[in-house]
Scaffold this motif. Structure first.
Motif, short mmCIF file in Angstrom:
data_model
loop_
_atom_site.label_atom_id
_atom_site.label_comp_id
_atom_site.label_asym_id
_atom_site.label_seq_id
_atom_site.Cartn_x
_atom_site.Cartn_y
_atom_site.Cartn_z
N GLN A 155 67.54 16.27 81.87
CA GLN A 155 68.49 16.77 80.87
C GLN A 155 69.86 16.13 81.05
O GLN A 155 70.53 15.79 80.06
N ARG A 156 70.25 15.97 82.31
CA ARG A 156 71.56 15.37 82.58
C ARG A 156 71.61 13.92 82.08
O ARG A 156 72.55 13.51 81.41
N ARG A 157 70.57 13.15 82.42
CA ARG A 157 70.53 11.74 81.99
C ARG A 157 70.52 11.62 80.48
O ARG A 157 71.22 10.78 79.91
N GLU A 158 69.70 12.45 79.84
CA GLU A 158 69.59 12.38 78.38
C GLU A 158 70.91 12.74 77.70
O GLU A 158 71.29 12.13 76.71
N LYS A 159 71.60 13.75 78.23
CA LYS A 159 72.87 14.16 77.62
C LYS A 159 73.94 13.10 77.80
O LYS A 159 74.71 12.81 76.86
N VAL A 160 74.00 12.52 78.99
CA VAL A 160 74.98 11.45 79.23
C VAL A 160 74.71 10.28 78.30
O VAL A 160 75.64 9.71 77.71
N GLN A 161 73.44 9.90 78.14
CA GLN A 161 73.08 8.80 77.25
C GLN A 161 73.41 9.13 75.81
O GLN A 161 73.92 8.29 75.06
N GLN A 162 73.14 10.38 75.41
CA GLN A 162 73.45 10.82 74.05
C GLN A 162 74.95 10.72 73.77
O GLN A 162 75.36 10.28 72.70
N TRP A 163 75.76 11.14 74.75
CA TRP A 163 77.21 11.11 74.56
C TRP A 163 77.73 9.67 74.51
O TRP A 163 78.64 9.36 73.73
N LYS A 164 77.15 8.80 75.29
CA LYS A 164 77.54 7.39 75.24
C LYS A 164 77.20 6.80 73.87
O LYS A 164 77.99 6.04 73.29
N SER A 165 76.02 7.14 73.35
CA SER A 165 75.61 6.66 72.02
C SER A 165 76.54 7.21 70.95
O SER A 165 76.90 6.50 70.00
N GLU A 166 76.94 8.46 71.12
CA GLU A 166 77.84 9.09 70.14
C GLU A 166 79.21 8.42 70.15
O GLU A 166 79.82 8.20 69.08
N GLN A 167 79.69 8.06 71.32
CA GLN A 167 80.98 7.37 71.40
C GLN A 167 80.93 6.00 70.72
O GLN A 167 81.88 5.57 70.09
#
Length: 269
Positions: free
Chosen positions: A97-109
């Motif tokens: 969950q941590r990895r996926e959220k960090v990746q999602q936030w990077k994609s969003e930025q």
């Protein structure tokens, strides 16, 4: 709210996160009883991670685990909009969950930057772009999701919200930056040959896959352990992948039988 020109263009959600939601934030204060976290995705929202929710087990000093300015991924335990409270947990977030959220936030930025560039191309002011972005965020949940949808559906998907110039600019940037989703299906061959050169015959059967004409499909064979061999088929959609898998399986099983061996295939779930 919209940022100044020398800062990153970021659009944040209004309201409160939902109970059970995984969020990302920045630690703003660390006290003996817990850490306050500013939620990066929400407007003016700060939550509290009680010391008991920082890490498993007994914690002697919370500052050994979290520090001011640290990025953390948390699970929302509860919210109380009337009192402005958001209870968070760091320990309830697993590594996936941590990895996926960090990746999602990077994609969003990245998507925020793409939207900013699209606005410049379309001659849209930052204020107007921010308002359009808020509407898109409400409709799609993420700005990255907007670019994904436009990549597949075209600019008309957001025409009513963004207007023609901005929608076309978003489509142009989406085509340049979004990579098509890949689907993957797998299965296991069990191939046997009692001939002296049995291994070579099995290899020959597997090499039949190379004779297939499959545009947009990638097929890989992994050795699992005699007599098992894994086939991995990757494509942009399941229908194409399934069709390619069937062709490959038929080829291999027909070849191993022709060479005097035997084989079976089972799809992995």
């Amino acid at each position: 709210m919209a940022k100044k020109s020398d800062e990153k263009f970021i659009i944040k959600r209004s309201g409160y996160p939902s109970k059970g939601e995984i969020v990302i934030g920045t630690v703003t204060r660390v006290l003996d009883f817990g850490a306050f976290v500013s939620l990066d995705e929400y407007e003016n929202r700060e939550g509290l991670v009680h010391i008991s929710e920082v890490a498993p087990g007994w914690i002697k000093d919370i500052r050994d685990h979290v520090k001011k300015g640290q990025k953390v991924v948390c699970k929302v335990l509860d919210t109380n909009p009337k009192r402005g409270h958001i209870d968070l947990s760091i320990k309830d977030v697993n590594e996936r969950q941590r990895r996926e959220k960090v990746q999602q936030w990077k994609s969003e930025q990245r998507a925020f930057k793409w939207l900013e560039i699209a606005g410049e191309k379309a001659g849209v002011s930052k204020k107007e772009l921010f308002e359009v972005g808020k509407k898109l965020l409400k409709e799609y949940d993420t700005i990255y999701g907007v670019f994904e949808d436009v990549f597949y559906e075209g600019h008309k998907a957001i025409l009513d919200i963004a207007g023609e110039k901005l929608a076309k600019a978003i489509e142009e940037i989406a085509k340049e930056n979004i990579k098509p989703h890949k689907v993957e299906i797998r299965g296991i061959f069990q191939l046997k040959s009692n001939a002296p050169d049995g291994i070579e015959r099995i290899k020959s059967a597997l090499l039949e896959i190379n004779n297939l004409s499959l545009d947009g499909v990638n097929i890989k064979i992994d050795y699992v352990g005699a007599p098992k061999y894994r086939i991995i088929v990757e494509s942009e959609d399941y229908k194409t992948a399934e069709k390619a898998l069937k062709k490959a399986v038929d080829k291999v099983l027909k070849k191993i039988k022709k060479l005097g061996g035997e084989g079976t295939f089972e799809k992995e779930v």
